[in-house]
Design a protein around this motif. Structure first.
Motif, PDB file in Angstrom:
ATOM      1  N   MET A   1     -14.521 -37.263  61.086  1.00 15.12           N
ATOM      2  CA  MET A   1     -15.622 -38.186  61.396  1.00 15.12           C
ATOM      3  C   MET A   1     -15.260 -38.953  62.660  1.00 15.12           C
ATOM      4  O   MET A   1     -14.172 -39.446  62.822  1.00 15.12           O
ATOM      5  CB  MET A   1     -15.799 -39.180  60.235  1.00 15.12           C
ATOM      6  CG  MET A   1     -16.276 -38.527  58.974  1.00 15.12           C
ATOM      7  SD  MET A   1     -18.009 -38.624  58.611  1.00 15.12           S
ATOM      8  CE  MET A   1     -18.624 -40.086  59.237  1.00 15.12           C
ATOM      9  N   THR A   2     -16.251 -39.088  63.596  1.00 13.38           N
ATOM     10  CA  THR A   2     -16.032 -39.883  64.808  1.00 13.38           C
ATOM     11  C   THR A   2     -16.603 -41.246  64.660  1.00 13.38           C
ATOM     12  O   THR A   2     -16.378 -42.119  65.503  1.00 13.38           O
ATOM     13  CB  THR A   2     -16.686 -39.187  66.022  1.00 13.38           C
ATOM     14  OG1 THR A   2     -18.075 -39.071  65.771  1.00 13.38           O
ATOM     15  CG2 THR A   2     -16.085 -37.802  66.223  1.00 13.38           C
ATOM     16  N   GLY A   3     -17.336 -41.490  63.614  1.00  8.48           N
ATOM     17  CA  GLY A   3     -17.921 -42.808  63.400  1.00  8.48           C
ATOM     18  C   GLY A   3     -19.129 -43.084  64.258  1.00  8.48           C
ATOM     19  O   GLY A   3     -19.528 -44.230  64.441  1.00  8.48           O
ATOM     20  N   ILE A   4     -19.769 -42.050  64.898  1.00  6.69           N
ATOM     21  CA  ILE A   4     -20.927 -42.253  65.776  1.00  6.69           C
ATOM     22  C   ILE A   4     -22.135 -42.594  64.945  1.00  6.69           C
ATOM     23  O   ILE A   4     -22.469 -41.901  64.002  1.00  6.69           O
ATOM     24  CB  ILE A   4     -21.202 -40.992  66.617  1.00  6.69           C
ATOM     25  CG1 ILE A   4     -19.994 -40.687  67.496  1.00  6.69           C
ATOM     26  CG2 ILE A   4     -22.448 -41.179  67.455  1.00  6.69           C
ATOM     27  CD1 ILE A   4     -20.140 -39.397  68.267  1.00  6.69           C
ATOM     28  N   SER A   5     -22.833 -43.675  65.249  1.00  3.73           N
ATOM     29  CA  SER A   5     -24.023 -44.093  64.509  1.00  3.73           C
ATOM     30  C   SER A   5     -25.183 -43.173  64.816  1.00  3.73           C
ATOM     31  O   SER A   5     -25.444 -42.826  65.967  1.00  3.73           O
ATOM     32  CB  SER A   5     -24.377 -45.536  64.898  1.00  3.73           C
ATOM     33  OG  SER A   5     -25.622 -45.877  64.367  1.00  3.73           O
ATOM     34  N   VAL A   6     -25.888 -42.717  63.774  1.00  7.69           N
ATOM     35  CA  VAL A   6     -27.052 -41.838  63.963  1.00  7.69           C
ATOM     36  C   VAL A   6     -28.162 -42.565  64.688  1.00  7.69           C
ATOM     37  O   VAL A   6     -28.807 -42.035  65.580  1.00  7.69           O
ATOM     38  CB  VAL A   6     -27.544 -41.318  62.598  1.00  7.69           C
ATOM     39  CG1 VAL A   6     -28.816 -40.517  62.758  1.00  7.69           C
ATOM     40  CG2 VAL A   6     -26.457 -40.488  61.942  1.00  7.69           C
ATOM     41  N   ARG A   7     -28.363 -43.821  64.311  1.00  3.05           N
ATOM     42  CA  ARG A   7     -29.420 -44.600  64.972  1.00  3.05           C
ATOM     43  C   ARG A   7     -29.109 -44.778  66.454  1.00  3.05           C
ATOM     44  O   ARG A   7     -29.962 -44.625  67.324  1.00  3.05           O
ATOM     45  CB  ARG A   7     -29.540 -45.972  64.294  1.00  3.05           C
ATOM     46  CG  ARG A   7     -30.567 -46.894  64.928  1.00  3.05           C
ATOM     47  CD  ARG A   7     -30.743 -48.141  64.079  1.00  3.05           C
ATOM     48  NE  ARG A   7     -31.622 -49.092  64.781  1.00  3.05           N
ATOM     49  CZ  ARG A   7     -31.191 -50.034  65.615  1.00  3.05           C
ATOM     50  NH1 ARG A   7     -29.896 -50.123  65.855  1.00  3.05           N
ATOM     51  NH2 ARG A   7     -32.040 -50.871  66.205  1.00  3.05           N
ATOM     52  N   GLN A  59      -8.452 -40.990  65.428  1.00  6.34           N
ATOM     53  CA  GLN A  59      -7.278 -40.455  64.727  1.00  6.34           C
ATOM     54  C   GLN A  59      -6.324 -41.575  64.334  1.00  6.34           C
ATOM     55  O   GLN A  59      -5.778 -41.597  63.223  1.00  6.34           O
ATOM     56  CB  GLN A  59      -6.572 -39.432  65.609  1.00  6.34           C
ATOM     57  CG  GLN A  59      -7.400 -38.174  65.856  1.00  6.34           C
ATOM     58  CD  GLN A  59      -6.685 -37.198  66.763  1.00  6.34           C
ATOM     59  OE1 GLN A  59      -5.582 -37.495  67.243  1.00  6.34           O
ATOM     60  NE2 GLN A  59      -7.292 -36.052  67.010  1.00  6.34           N
ATOM     61  N   LEU A  60      -6.128 -42.536  65.242  1.00  2.65           N
ATOM     62  CA  LEU A  60      -5.259 -43.674  64.938  1.00  2.65           C
ATOM     63  C   LEU A  60      -5.836 -44.507  63.798  1.00  2.65           C
ATOM     64  O   LEU A  60      -5.112 -44.985  62.923  1.00  2.65           O
ATOM     65  CB  LEU A  60      -5.066 -44.543  66.181  1.00  2.65           C
ATOM     66  CG  LEU A  60      -4.234 -43.934  67.301  1.00  2.65           C
ATOM     67  CD1 LEU A  60      -4.240 -44.852  68.520  1.00  2.65           C
ATOM     68  CD2 LEU A  60      -2.801 -43.691  66.831  1.00  2.65           C
ATOM     69  N   HIS A  61      -7.153 -44.697  63.844  1.00  2.00           N
ATOM     70  CA  HIS A  61      -7.809 -45.465  62.786  1.00  2.00           C
ATOM     71  C   HIS A  61      -7.626 -44.778  61.427  1.00  2.00           C
ATOM     72  O   HIS A  61      -7.306 -45.422  60.424  1.00  2.00           O
ATOM     73  CB  HIS A  61      -9.293 -45.605  63.122  1.00  2.00           C
ATOM     74  CG  HIS A  61     -10.051 -46.441  62.117  1.00  2.00           C
ATOM     75  ND1 HIS A  61      -9.838 -47.793  61.966  1.00  2.00           N
ATOM     76  CD2 HIS A  61     -11.008 -46.083  61.220  1.00  2.00           C
ATOM     77  CE1 HIS A  61     -10.637 -48.247  61.016  1.00  2.00           C
ATOM     78  NE2 HIS A  61     -11.358 -47.229  60.550  1.00  2.00           N
ATOM     79  N   THR A  62      -7.809 -43.464  61.387  1.00  2.00           N
ATOM     80  CA  THR A  62      -7.638 -42.700  60.147  1.00  2.00           C
ATOM     81  C   THR A  62      -6.199 -42.757  59.657  1.00  2.00           C
ATOM     82  O   THR A  62      -5.927 -42.939  58.462  1.00  2.00           O
ATOM     83  CB  THR A  62      -8.049 -41.239  60.367  1.00  2.00           C
ATOM     84  OG1 THR A  62      -9.414 -41.204  60.796  1.00  2.00           O
ATOM     85  CG2 THR A  62      -7.897 -40.439  59.070  1.00  2.00           C
TER      86      THR A  62
END
Length: 238
Positions: A1-7, A59-62
């Motif tokens: 997951m890249t965390g990109i918002s769909v909106r 990756q660091l966040h994960t």
């Protein structure tokens, strides 16, 4: 997951399409499609885009989340181990306490049984002594041999030698022996001699009465004639 918002992605895409369409209209010379108003390009939601970790940041966040989860799991395991160890320690202490209580109860029961046996043996010996004294013929006088024969009938066999040692030292088996200075009387040199009346009114003339009194005295004060003799050897009196 890249965390990109769909909106956020939808807004950005719509903005791009609007911008391209405006540019194409100008290039074709379409006067009707041309607008005299400046074209406003709507930017993507800055807040949403700012929330998007991408690439190495994602990756660091994960990895950080994974490390936190592992740390929490390790701490939980350590807490569980400590709790188990404490529970085991408490159980062991409780088991040890119960074992000690059982041992103490067993020891008390053993002592009570021994005391009951000793009491029964003493009562039996006393009864035998009284029976022997009662069956002994009353004589006008008694020789040393007569008195010793009475004592052998009345004193338990394992206690006779200790009893004899005391009588030897106190009176030489003379049931009428009297200490001229103190007034002590009889085989055991009771002081005063009249205390032997608890065993019989004929305490002055009957060696069996004196022997019965002497046994009662030694048993009650020293536990046995041998206990009395042990005391005598140290103190020269009993």
């Amino acid at each position: 997951m890249t965390g990109i918002s769909v909106r956020g992605f939808a807004v950005a895409s719509a903005t791009a399409v609007t911008t391209v369409g405006a540019a194409v209209g100008v290039a074709s010379g379409d006067e009707q499609g041309r607008s005299t108003e400046p074209v406003e390009v709507v930017a993507a939601d800055a807040t949403l885009l700012a929330e998007i970790p991408a690439g190495a940041n994602a990756q660091l966040h994960t990895a950080s989340l994974t490390q936190q989860a592992e740390s929490q799991a390790s701490a939980a395991d350590a807490d569980a181990r400590r709790a188990a160890q404490e529970a085991a320690r408490l159980q062991a202490a409780e088991d040890a306490h119960e074992r000690r209580a059982e041992e103490e109860r067993a020891e008390e029961e053993r002592r009570a049984a021994e005391a009951a046996e000793a009491e029964a043996a003493a009562a039996e010996a006393q009864a035998a002594s009284a029976e022997a004294a009662a069956s002994a013929p009353v004589q006008s006088s008694y020789s040393v041999a007569d008195v010793q024969a009475l004592a052998r009938q009345m004193v338990p066999a394992d206690q006779f030698q200790c009893f004899s040692n005391i009588v030897d030292h106190e009176s030489g088996w003379n049931y009428q022996a009297t200490n001229p200075s103190s007034g002590a009387y009889g085989l055991m040199q009771a002081l005063p001699g009249s205390k032997m009346s608890s065993a019989g009114a004929d305490w002055q003339t009957n060696p069996a009465t004196q022997i019965r009194w002497g046994l009662d005295y030694m048993d009650s004060r020293y536990g046995s004639p041998c206990g009395a003799w042990d005391f005598w050897t140290v103190n020269n009196w009993y």
